[in-house]
Design a protein around this motif. Structure first.
Motif, mmCIF file in Angstrom:
data_model
loop_
_atom_site.group_PDB
_atom_site.id
_atom_site.type_symbol
_atom_site.label_atom_id
_atom_site.label_comp_id
_atom_site.label_asym_id
_atom_site.label_seq_id
_atom_site.Cartn_x
_atom_site.Cartn_y
_atom_site.Cartn_z
ATOM 1 N N ALA A 113 3.353 10.147 -9.558
ATOM 2 C CA ALA A 113 2.729 10.295 -10.878
ATOM 3 C C ALA A 113 1.834 11.541 -10.924
ATOM 4 N N ALA A 114 1.134 11.842 -9.837
ATOM 5 C CA ALA A 114 0.256 13.007 -9.809
ATOM 6 C C ALA A 114 1.062 14.309 -9.859
ATOM 7 N N ARG A 115 2.200 14.330 -9.232
ATOM 8 C CA ARG A 115 3.008 15.555 -9.221
ATOM 9 C C ARG A 115 3.750 15.775 -10.533
ATOM 10 N N ARG A 116 3.926 14.731 -11.321
ATOM 11 C CA ARG A 116 4.621 14.866 -12.606
ATOM 12 C C ARG A 116 3.748 15.536 -13.655
ATOM 13 N N ARG A 117 2.463 15.609 -13.455
ATOM 14 C CA ARG A 117 1.551 16.175 -14.456
ATOM 15 C C ARG A 117 1.537 17.663 -14.421
ATOM 16 N N LEU B 243 0.826 -1.205 0.000
ATOM 17 C CA LEU B 243 0.000 0.000 0.000
ATOM 18 C C LEU B 243 0.861 1.255 0.000
ATOM 19 N N ALA B 244 1.898 1.278 0.827
ATOM 20 C CA ALA B 244 2.765 2.455 0.916
ATOM 21 C C ALA B 244 3.504 2.695 -0.405
ATOM 22 N N ILE B 245 3.997 1.628 -1.009
ATOM 23 C CA ILE B 245 4.708 1.770 -2.289
ATOM 24 C C ILE B 245 3.747 2.273 -3.363
ATOM 25 N N GLY B 246 2.525 1.736 -3.400
ATOM 26 C CA GLY B 246 1.532 2.193 -4.365
ATOM 27 C C GLY B 246 1.148 3.651 -4.151
ATOM 28 N N ALA B 247 1.009 4.052 -2.893
ATOM 29 C CA ALA B 247 0.676 5.452 -2.590
ATOM 30 C C ALA B 247 1.803 6.382 -3.030
ATOM 31 N N LEU B 248 3.030 5.988 -2.765
ATOM 32 C CA LEU B 248 4.167 6.816 -3.188
ATOM 33 C C LEU B 248 4.235 6.933 -4.706
#
Length: 74
Positions: A70-74, A60-65
């Motif tokens: 990915a969200a900040r790269r947009r 879960l932690a790896i997926g959240a990171l």
């Protein structure tokens, strides 16, 4: 001339999207901590034995990171 007034901002923190994400996070944590048995996990070559809830929590932690990155790269 007309003057427009904005509607008062009430509880902008609790948007429908945030409520849905909170519910998903709670259900995920219930699932994780409901699985407490020991399990063997193989990561390439080494094999470790750990509680399943801990392995799920790491996943879960790896997926959240990854999602945050990915969200900040947009």
């Amino acid at each position: 001339m007309t003057t427009r007034t904005r509607a008062p901002r009430t509880n902008e923190f609790f948007t429908p999207g945030r409520i849905i994400m909170l519910v998903i996070a709670v259900v995920t944590l219930i699932f994780i901590f409901g699985n407490t048995r020991q399990t063997r996990i193989r990561l390439l070559i080494p094999e470790v034995t750990m509680p399943l809830w801990l392995a799920l929590l790491f996943t879960l932690a790896i997926g959240a990171l990854c999602g945050v990155y990915a969200a900040r790269r947009r």
